[in-house]
Design a protein around this motif. Structure first.
Motif, PDB file in Angstrom:
ATOM      1  N   TYR A 111       0.929  -1.327   0.122  1.00 45.82           N
ATOM      2  CA  TYR A 111      -0.085  -0.065   0.008  1.00 45.82           C
ATOM      3  C   TYR A 111       0.826   1.453  -0.136  1.00 45.82           C
ATOM      4  CZ  TYR A 111       0.828  -0.703   5.169  1.00 45.82           C
ATOM      5  OH  TYR A 111       1.205  -0.912   6.198  1.00 45.82           O
ATOM      6  N   ASP A 112       2.258   1.313   0.154  1.00 42.36           N
ATOM      7  CA  ASP A 112       2.784   2.537   0.241  1.00 42.36           C
ATOM      8  C   ASP A 112       4.061   2.146  -0.864  1.00 42.36           C
ATOM      9  OD1 ASP A 112       4.013   4.839   0.754  1.00 42.36           O
ATOM     10  OD2 ASP A 112       4.691   4.421   2.869  1.00 42.36           O
ATOM     11  N   SER A 113       3.901   2.698  -1.916  1.00 44.39           N
ATOM     12  CA  SER A 113       4.925   2.345  -2.852  1.00 44.39           C
ATOM     13  C   SER A 113       6.423   3.075  -2.446  1.00 44.39           C
ATOM     14  CB  SER A 113       4.295   2.950  -4.419  1.00 44.39           C
ATOM     15  OG  SER A 113       4.341   4.317  -4.076  1.00 44.39           O
ATOM     16  N   PRO A 114       7.479   2.241  -2.871  1.00 41.43           N
ATOM     17  CA  PRO A 114       8.898   2.640  -2.630  1.00 41.43           C
ATOM     18  C   PRO A 114       8.867   4.158  -2.800  1.00 41.43           C
ATOM     19  CG  PRO A 114       8.872   0.619  -3.445  1.00 41.43           C
ATOM     20  CD  PRO A 114       7.514   1.209  -4.072  1.00 41.43           C
ATOM     21  N   GLY A 115       9.827   5.079  -1.887  1.00 38.56           N
ATOM     22  CA  GLY A 115      10.091   6.428  -2.372  1.00 38.56           C
ATOM     23  C   GLY A 115       9.110   7.369  -2.244  1.00 38.56           C
ATOM     24  N   THR A 116       9.234   8.560  -2.813  1.00 41.42           N
ATOM     25  CA  THR A 116       8.298   9.680  -2.597  1.00 41.42           C
ATOM     26  C   THR A 116       7.067   9.455  -3.619  1.00 41.42           C
ATOM     27  OG1 THR A 116      10.444  11.082  -2.201  1.00 41.42           O
ATOM     28  CG2 THR A 116       7.978  12.129  -2.949  1.00 41.42           C
ATOM     29  N   ASP A 117       5.828   9.508  -2.863  1.00 43.11           N
ATOM     30  CA  ASP A 117       4.687   9.724  -3.742  1.00 43.11           C
ATOM     31  C   ASP A 117       4.447  10.728  -4.722  1.00 43.11           C
ATOM     32  OD1 ASP A 117       4.108   7.243  -2.196  1.00 43.11           O
ATOM     33  OD2 ASP A 117       2.691   8.413  -1.163  1.00 43.11           O
ATOM     34  N   THR A 118       5.002  10.583  -5.991  1.00 34.58           N
ATOM     35  CA  THR A 118       5.215  11.408  -6.992  1.00 34.58           C
ATOM     36  C   THR A 118       3.948  11.176  -8.211  1.00 34.58           C
ATOM     37  OG1 THR A 118       6.539  10.000  -8.572  1.00 34.58           O
ATOM     38  CG2 THR A 118       7.796  11.562  -6.905  1.00 34.58           C
ATOM     39  N   ALA A 140      -4.434   7.219 -12.308  1.00 37.84           N
ATOM     40  CA  ALA A 140      -3.526   8.373 -12.506  1.00 37.84           C
ATOM     41  C   ALA A 140      -3.281   8.960 -10.929  1.00 37.84           C
ATOM     42  CB  ALA A 140      -3.892   9.510 -13.225  1.00 37.84           C
ATOM     43  N   ALA A 141      -4.016   8.312 -10.199  1.00 41.92           N
ATOM     44  CA  ALA A 141      -3.821   8.925  -8.654  1.00 41.92           C
ATOM     45  C   ALA A 141      -3.740   7.354  -7.801  1.00 41.92           C
ATOM     46  CB  ALA A 141      -4.926   9.397  -8.165  1.00 41.92           C
ATOM     47  N   TYR A 142      -3.399   7.337  -6.677  1.00 41.80           N
ATOM     48  CA  TYR A 142      -3.251   6.461  -5.665  1.00 41.80           C
ATOM     49  C   TYR A 142      -4.425   5.799  -5.200  1.00 41.80           C
ATOM     50  CZ  TYR A 142       1.781   7.849  -5.782  1.00 41.80           C
ATOM     51  OH  TYR A 142       2.948   8.108  -6.054  1.00 41.80           O
ATOM     52  N   VAL A 143      -4.553   4.498  -4.756  1.00 42.55           N
ATOM     53  CA  VAL A 143      -5.844   3.963  -4.282  1.00 42.55           C
ATOM     54  C   VAL A 143      -5.711   3.726  -2.932  1.00 42.55           C
ATOM     55  CG1 VAL A 143      -7.423   2.001  -4.391  1.00 42.55           C
ATOM     56  CG2 VAL A 143      -6.571   3.099  -6.646  1.00 42.55           C
ATOM     57  N   TRP A 144      -4.623   3.113  -2.613  1.00 50.15           N
ATOM     58  CA  TRP A 144      -4.518   2.276  -1.042  1.00 50.15           C
ATOM     59  C   TRP A 144      -3.736   3.536  -0.390  1.00 50.15           C
ATOM     60  CZ3 TRP A 144      -7.419  -1.464  -1.379  1.00 50.15           C
ATOM     61  CH2 TRP A 144      -7.643  -2.193  -2.281  1.00 50.15           C
ATOM     62  N   ASN A 145      -4.483   3.533   0.836  1.00 49.06           N
ATOM     63  CA  ASN A 145      -4.024   4.634   1.913  1.00 49.06           C
ATOM     64  C   ASN A 145      -2.703   4.140   2.636  1.00 49.06           C
ATOM     65  OD1 ASN A 145      -6.404   6.299   1.260  1.00 49.06           O
ATOM     66  ND2 ASN A 145      -7.333   5.331   3.070  1.00 49.06           N
ATOM     67  N   ASN A 146      -2.112   5.035   2.862  1.00 44.95           N
ATOM     68  CA  ASN A 146      -0.581   4.855   3.448  1.00 44.95           C
ATOM     69  C   ASN A 146      -0.695   4.429   5.076  1.00 44.95           C
ATOM     70  OD1 ASN A 146       0.500   4.961   0.946  1.00 44.95           O
ATOM     71  ND2 ASN A 146       1.635   7.000   1.522  1.00 44.95           N
ATOM     72  N   ASP A 147      -1.753   4.624   5.497  1.00 46.01           N
ATOM     73  CA  ASP A 147      -1.940   4.097   6.984  1.00 46.01           C
ATOM     74  C   ASP A 147      -2.998   3.052   7.251  1.00 46.01           C
ATOM     75  OD1 ASP A 147      -4.241   5.886   6.278  1.00 46.01           O
ATOM     76  OD2 ASP A 147      -3.948   7.107   7.961  1.00 46.01           O
ATOM     77  N   LYS A 148      -4.282   3.272   6.654  1.00 44.60           N
ATOM     78  CA  LYS A 148      -4.935   2.238   6.820  1.00 44.60           C
ATOM     79  C   LYS A 148      -6.251   2.209   5.948  1.00 44.60           C
ATOM     80  CE  LYS A 148      -8.108   5.302   9.691  1.00 44.60           C
ATOM     81  NZ  LYS A 148      -8.840   5.369  10.925  1.00 44.60           N
ATOM     82  N   ASP A 149      -6.669   1.059   5.372  1.00 39.33           N
ATOM     83  CA  ASP A 149      -7.563   0.772   4.325  1.00 39.33           C
ATOM     84  C   ASP A 149      -7.980  -0.732   4.541  1.00 39.33           C
ATOM     85  OD1 ASP A 149      -8.984   1.345   2.186  1.00 39.33           O
ATOM     86  OD2 ASP A 149      -7.400   2.140   1.131  1.00 39.33           O
ATOM     87  N   THR A 150      -8.891  -1.023   3.665  1.00 38.10           N
ATOM     88  CA  THR A 150      -9.400  -2.394   3.555  1.00 38.10           C
ATOM     89  C   THR A 150      -9.567  -2.713   2.036  1.00 38.10           C
ATOM     90  OG1 THR A 150     -10.611  -2.418   5.718  1.00 38.10           O
ATOM     91  CG2 THR A 150     -11.249  -3.952   4.081  1.00 38.10           C
ATOM     92  N   ALA A 151      -9.148  -3.978   1.592  1.00 37.13           N
ATOM     93  CA  ALA A 151      -9.319  -4.479   0.251  1.00 37.13           C
ATOM     94  C   ALA A 151     -10.418  -5.472   0.525  1.00 37.13           C
ATOM     95  CB  ALA A 151      -8.071  -5.179   0.073  1.00 37.13           C
ATOM     96  N   TYR A 154      -5.619  -3.265   7.130  1.00 36.28           N
ATOM     97  CA  TYR A 154      -4.155  -3.091   7.446  1.00 36.28           C
ATOM     98  C   TYR A 154      -4.536  -1.493   8.335  1.00 36.28           C
ATOM     99  CZ  TYR A 154      -3.883  -0.245   3.323  1.00 36.28           C
ATOM    100  OH  TYR A 154      -4.011   0.897   2.416  1.00 36.28           O
ATOM    101  N   ASN A 155      -3.507  -1.546   9.321  1.00 37.22           N
ATOM    102  CA  ASN A 155      -3.710  -0.241  10.207  1.00 37.22           C
ATOM    103  C   ASN A 155      -2.192  -0.031  10.625  1.00 37.22           C
ATOM    104  OD1 ASN A 155      -4.346   2.223  11.498  1.00 37.22           O
ATOM    105  ND2 ASN A 155      -5.787   0.989  12.928  1.00 37.22           N
ATOM    106  N   SER A 156      -1.230   0.265   9.781  1.00 42.92           N
ATOM    107  CA  SER A 156       0.044   0.857  10.140  1.00 42.92           C
ATOM    108  C   SER A 156       0.873   1.699   9.278  1.00 42.92           C
ATOM    109  CB  SER A 156       0.557  -0.768  10.309  1.00 42.92           C
ATOM    110  OG  SER A 156       1.985  -0.441  10.533  1.00 42.92           O
TER     111      SER A 156
END
Length: 151
Positions: A40-47, A115-126, A141-143
């Protein structure tokens, strides 16, 4: 002597309860189609570059002994971003990675084309659902301490 009998019955009852919790051989052998991993949090800066968007993904695994058509199945997050599977069959024992960005679909990789992120970097549910709307699996997840969740 009475005490021995009670312990024997109690031990026997515990053994029966333990066996009742175990899956049957048929259940274990049949397998499932399920969510396997959410990165859910792609590597590096979210560009929002396509490479960064494709760094977030969901993996779906088929542990059954047959191929399963996912046509019309949906993958959603808690905000109801929805990916609908086209004419796609997940092979027996196979895993498919569903990326957020754009790319060329293959047997092992599918792309949402966003063209935009889907999965939140802190918590979400698939949530994975069949074409008829019945829920197949979900994974939350919640982390922020890690970048992925094994489901």
């Amino acid at each position: 002597m009475l005490r021995t009998r009670i312990l024997t019955v109690t031990a026997g009852a515990a053994a029966l309860a333990a066996v009742a919790v175990l899956p049957t051989q048929a259940q274990a052998a049949s397998g499932s189609v399920h969510l396997y991993k959410i990165y859910y949090d792609s590597p590096g800066t979210d560009t929002r570059s396509n490479a960064s968007l494709n760094g977030e993904y969901v993996q779906i695994r088929n542990t059954t002994s047959r191929a399963v058509s996912l046509k019309g199945w949906t993958l959603t997050d808690a905000s109801n971003h929805r990916y609908v599977f086209g004419n796609y069959t997940l092979g027996k024992g196979a895993t498919v990675t569903v990326h957020t960005g754009k790319g060329r679909n293959s047997a092992a990789h599918l792309y949402q084309g966003r063209a935009a992120y889907v999965w939140n970097n802190d918590k979400d549910t698939a949530t994975l659902k069949k074409a008829n709307g019945s829920r197949v699996d979900s994974c939350s997840y919640n982390s922020t301490r890690v970048d992925y969740k094994m489901c």
